[in-house]
Write a protein that holds these residues in place. Structure first.
Motif, PDB file in Angstrom:
ATOM      1  N   TYR A 274       0.796  -1.231   0.000  1.00  0.00           N
ATOM      2  CA  TYR A 274       0.000   0.000   0.000  1.00  0.00           C
ATOM      3  C   TYR A 274       0.828   1.280   0.000  1.00  0.00           C
ATOM      4  O   TYR A 274       0.263   2.372  -0.013  1.00  0.00           O
ATOM      5  CB  TYR A 274      -0.959  -0.010   1.199  1.00  0.00           C
ATOM      6  N   ALA A 275       2.146   1.161  -0.005  1.00  0.00           N
ATOM      7  CA  ALA A 275       2.986   2.355  -0.028  1.00  0.00           C
ATOM      8  C   ALA A 275       2.885   3.027  -1.395  1.00  0.00           C
ATOM      9  O   ALA A 275       3.064   2.381  -2.430  1.00  0.00           O
ATOM     10  CB  ALA A 275       4.429   1.979   0.274  1.00  0.00           C
ATOM     11  N   VAL A 276       2.587   4.323  -1.388  1.00  0.00           N
ATOM     12  CA  VAL A 276       2.458   5.040  -2.664  1.00  0.00           C
ATOM     13  C   VAL A 276       3.640   5.967  -2.909  1.00  0.00           C
ATOM     14  O   VAL A 276       3.737   6.598  -3.948  1.00  0.00           O
ATOM     15  CB  VAL A 276       1.142   5.850  -2.716  1.00  0.00           C
ATOM     16  N   LYS A 277       4.526   6.047  -1.927  1.00  0.00           N
ATOM     17  CA  LYS A 277       5.726   6.872  -2.075  1.00  0.00           C
ATOM     18  C   LYS A 277       6.837   6.246  -1.248  1.00  0.00           C
ATOM     19  O   LYS A 277       6.610   5.278  -0.521  1.00  0.00           O
ATOM     20  CB  LYS A 277       5.464   8.307  -1.614  1.00  0.00           C
ATOM     21  N   THR A 278       8.036   6.773  -1.392  1.00  0.00           N
ATOM     22  CA  THR A 278       9.183   6.299  -0.605  1.00  0.00           C
ATOM     23  C   THR A 278      10.033   7.500  -0.203  1.00  0.00           C
ATOM     24  O   THR A 278      10.298   8.365  -1.036  1.00  0.00           O
ATOM     25  CB  THR A 278      10.034   5.312  -1.441  1.00  0.00           C
ATOM     26  N   PRO A 279      10.488   7.556   1.043  1.00  0.00           N
ATOM     27  CA  PRO A 279      10.139   6.626   2.113  1.00  0.00           C
ATOM     28  C   PRO A 279       8.854   7.058   2.824  1.00  0.00           C
ATOM     29  O   PRO A 279       8.423   8.206   2.701  1.00  0.00           O
ATOM     30  CB  PRO A 279      11.342   6.738   3.067  1.00  0.00           C
ATOM     31  N   ASN A 280       8.259   6.145   3.566  1.00  0.00           N
ATOM     32  CA  ASN A 280       7.104   6.423   4.382  1.00  0.00           C
ATOM     33  C   ASN A 280       7.525   6.489   5.851  1.00  0.00           C
ATOM     34  O   ASN A 280       8.553   5.944   6.229  1.00  0.00           O
ATOM     35  CB  ASN A 280       6.051   5.323   4.216  1.00  0.00           C
ATOM     36  N   LYS A 281       6.697   7.149   6.651  1.00  0.00           N
ATOM     37  CA  LYS A 281       6.941   7.185   8.099  1.00  0.00           C
ATOM     38  C   LYS A 281       5.994   6.178   8.753  1.00  0.00           C
ATOM     39  O   LYS A 281       4.775   6.270   8.591  1.00  0.00           O
ATOM     40  CB  LYS A 281       6.688   8.585   8.654  1.00  0.00           C
ATOM     41  N   LEU A 282       6.580   5.221   9.456  1.00  0.00           N
ATOM     42  CA  LEU A 282       5.814   4.159  10.110  1.00  0.00           C
ATOM     43  C   LEU A 282       5.929   4.321  11.624  1.00  0.00           C
ATOM     44  O   LEU A 282       7.011   4.175  12.190  1.00  0.00           O
ATOM     45  CB  LEU A 282       6.350   2.790   9.681  1.00  0.00           C
ATOM     46  N   LEU A 283       4.817   4.649  12.276  1.00  0.00           N
ATOM     47  CA  LEU A 283       4.795   4.759  13.731  1.00  0.00           C
ATOM     48  C   LEU A 283       4.544   3.377  14.313  1.00  0.00           C
ATOM     49  O   LEU A 283       3.572   2.706  13.959  1.00  0.00           O
ATOM     50  CB  LEU A 283       3.677   5.711  14.178  1.00  0.00           C
ATOM     51  N   THR A 284       5.415   2.946  15.209  1.00  0.00           N
ATOM     52  CA  THR A 284       5.300   1.615  15.807  1.00  0.00           C
ATOM     53  C   THR A 284       5.103   1.744  17.306  1.00  0.00           C
ATOM     54  O   THR A 284       5.922   2.337  18.003  1.00  0.00           O
ATOM     55  CB  THR A 284       6.566   0.779  15.526  1.00  0.00           C
ATOM     56  N   THR A 285       4.004   1.180  17.790  1.00  0.00           N
ATOM     57  CA  THR A 285       3.704   1.213  19.217  1.00  0.00           C
ATOM     58  C   THR A 285       3.296  -0.186  19.682  1.00  0.00           C
ATOM     59  O   THR A 285       3.267  -1.132  18.896  1.00  0.00           O
ATOM     60  CB  THR A 285       2.574   2.215  19.531  1.00  0.00           C
ATOM     61  N   GLY A 286       2.979  -0.310  20.962  1.00  0.00           N
ATOM     62  CA  GLY A 286       2.674  -1.620  21.532  1.00  0.00           C
ATOM     63  C   GLY A 286       3.945  -2.268  22.057  1.00  0.00           C
ATOM     64  O   GLY A 286       5.074  -1.828  21.763  1.00  0.00           O
ATOM     65  N   GLY A 287       3.785  -3.329  22.825  1.00  0.00           N
ATOM     66  CA  GLY A 287       4.916  -3.979  23.480  1.00  0.00           C
ATOM     67  C   GLY A 287       6.010  -4.430  22.535  1.00  0.00           C
ATOM     68  O   GLY A 287       7.196  -4.421  22.892  1.00  0.00           O
ATOM     69  N   GLY A 288       5.645  -4.822  21.318  1.00  0.00           N
ATOM     70  CA  GLY A 288       6.643  -5.289  20.357  1.00  0.00           C
ATOM     71  C   GLY A 288       7.648  -4.218  19.975  1.00  0.00           C
ATOM     72  O   GLY A 288       8.777  -4.519  19.585  1.00  0.00           O
ATOM     73  N   ALA A 289       7.249  -2.936  20.102  1.00  0.00           N
ATOM     74  CA  ALA A 289       8.145  -1.839  19.758  1.00  0.00           C
ATOM     75  C   ALA A 289       9.292  -1.703  20.758  1.00  0.00           C
ATOM     76  O   ALA A 289      10.292  -1.033  20.477  1.00  0.00           O
ATOM     77  CB  ALA A 289       7.367  -0.527  19.682  1.00  0.00           C
ATOM     78  N   LEU A 290       9.169  -2.358  21.914  1.00  0.00           N
ATOM     79  CA  LEU A 290      10.238  -2.344  22.919  1.00  0.00           C
ATOM     80  C   LEU A 290      11.256  -3.463  22.678  1.00  0.00           C
ATOM     81  O   LEU A 290      12.264  -3.538  23.374  1.00  0.00           O
ATOM     82  CB  LEU A 290       9.636  -2.488  24.315  1.00  0.00           C
ATOM     83  N   ASN A 291      10.968  -4.330  21.708  1.00  0.00           N
ATOM     84  CA  ASN A 291      11.831  -5.455  21.369  1.00  0.00           C
ATOM     85  C   ASN A 291      12.765  -5.014  20.241  1.00  0.00           C
ATOM     86  O   ASN A 291      12.352  -4.922  19.084  1.00  0.00           O
ATOM     87  CB  ASN A 291      10.961  -6.645  20.945  1.00  0.00           C
ATOM     88  N   GLN A 292      14.022  -4.723  20.565  1.00  0.00           N
ATOM     89  CA  GLN A 292      14.929  -4.130  19.578  1.00  0.00           C
ATOM     90  C   GLN A 292      15.205  -5.061  18.402  1.00  0.00           C
ATOM     91  O   GLN A 292      15.348  -4.606  17.264  1.00  0.00           O
ATOM     92  CB  GLN A 292      16.243  -3.705  20.237  1.00  0.00           C
TER      93      GLN A 292
END
Length: 360
Positions: A274-292
């Motif tokens: 679904y990306a229509v351009k590059t680069p996109n900004k992806l906001l990541t939240t939730g517990g998985g975002a603490l897993n480096q």
């Protein structure tokens, strides 16, 4: 211009505990601004975690009792938080805890009796945000995209990594969102087999080796081929994922490594689609975002398509509680808080049941 002071409550599929976020909202020139003023996590006891996890298997009578007990417990925790922090709260907005989610059968249930929550906390309560959408033919999930749209406009994609992964984005001006698939649920299941609460930063997973056979089986699951709107949950995990884990000969560390690669491949597939351009900004939240290791692997799979952005730890952990607080505000204003473009319902809705404390 009014400031809404709301206590948002969230309990997710990862069963870590109750997230409480005391939030302020201001609507200014048609745009919402927010601040998270105070936060608190109340970890579940092992007994409560097992009780909630197995709620799906309870008899109707026992399930009804848990609904009441959990509502009182939510009220007690809310009142304690309000009192200890001396908070000025207009109302409580509660997601509850999902015990059943079968939208294909027209049924969803969030534990946490709203009337008992209101009575115990002595505050007005808005809760049960999913049922109305399901009665309108929707999936009743995901619900957080209304918050993505109103609070995080600067990001092209909003990804939440709780027990499961879901994504939200605008497609030709229409908000689209759906559950991609797995996130922390299999990781938690595996670490619990290892006697650990979690794998800090994914340090153990990083040392593992990819199990190509398991990866192929996971990537071939029928759910990934379904078109949106779609949502999934604990039933899918126990029915289709747990048997694959139990049948695998891989070590626990190799399982952790393989599931993170699988999760990231599926997420990257959807973003690239679904990306229509590059680069996109992806906001990541939730517990998985603490897993480096999770974040590093995700960035690797995305390549130049999107840049992974992880916000403050407070927003990572409490975004869902924040959004349900906003959904409560929208409900009391009679404004749309569930989007049909996301859930597949016949129409947008202003969802949520409202309860006032009584002395009965």
């Amino acid at each position: 211009m009014s400031t809404y002071k709301v206590l948002g409550l969230m309990s997710g599929t990862s069963l870590d505990g109750l997230d409480m976020a005391y939030c302020h909202f201001i609507e200014e020139n048609g745009r919402w601004k927010f601040s998270i003023e105070r936060i608190k996590e109340v970890s579940y006891t092992n007994e409560m975690r097992e009780y909630l996890k197995n709620a799906i298997f309870l008899s109707e009578e026992d399930h009804a009792q848990l609904h009441k007990d959990y509502g009182i417990w939510l009220g007690e925790q809310s009142k304690h938080f309000i009192d200890e922090e001396n908070l000025e709260v207009d109302f409580i907005s509660s997601h509850g805890h999902t015990s059943h989610h079968r939208p294909e059968d027209g049924f969803t249930f969030q534990l946490g009796d709203g009337q008992l929550l209101a009575n115990t906390s002595k505050k007005q309560v808005v809760c049960d945000f999913r049922t109305k959408d399901v009665t309108l033919g929707g999936q009743g999930a995901p619900l957080v995209p209304i918050g993505d749209k109103l609070l995080f406009r600067e990001y092209d994609f909003c990804l939440n990594l709780g027990g499961i992964s879901n994504i939200s984005f605008d497609d030709t001006g229409v908000r689209i969102a759906y559950d991609i698939g797995l996130a922390n649920m299999p990781l938690n299941y595996i670490t619990q087999r290892m006697g650990l609460d979690y794998d800090e930063n994914g340090n153990r997973a990083r040392t593992g080796t990819l199990d190509h056979d398991l990866l192929q089986k996971l990537n071939s699951l029928a759910y990934y081929k379904l078109p949106y709107p779609k949502s999934t949950g604990y039933e899918w995990f126990t029915g289709e994922i747990v048997p694959l884990i139990q049948a695998s000969k891989a070590t626990n560390i190799d399982l952790l490594h393989t599931f993170i690669h699988h999760n990231c491949e599926q997420i990257a597939n959807e973003v690239k689609k679904y990306a229509v351009k590059t680069p996109n900004k992806l906001l990541t939240t939730g517990g998985g975002a603490l897993n480096q290791f999770f974040m590093d692997t995700l960035q690797e799979k995305l390549g130049s398509t999107a840049t992974v952005s992880t916000p403050s730890k407070t927003l990572i952990a409490y975004k869902e509680a924040l959004v349900f607080a906003l959904m409560g505000v929208l409900r009391l204003k009679g404004e749309t808080n569930v989007l049909r473009s996301v859930t597949g319902a016949r129409e947008d809705s202003s969802s949520g049941e409202i309860f006032y404390p009584t002395t009965d």
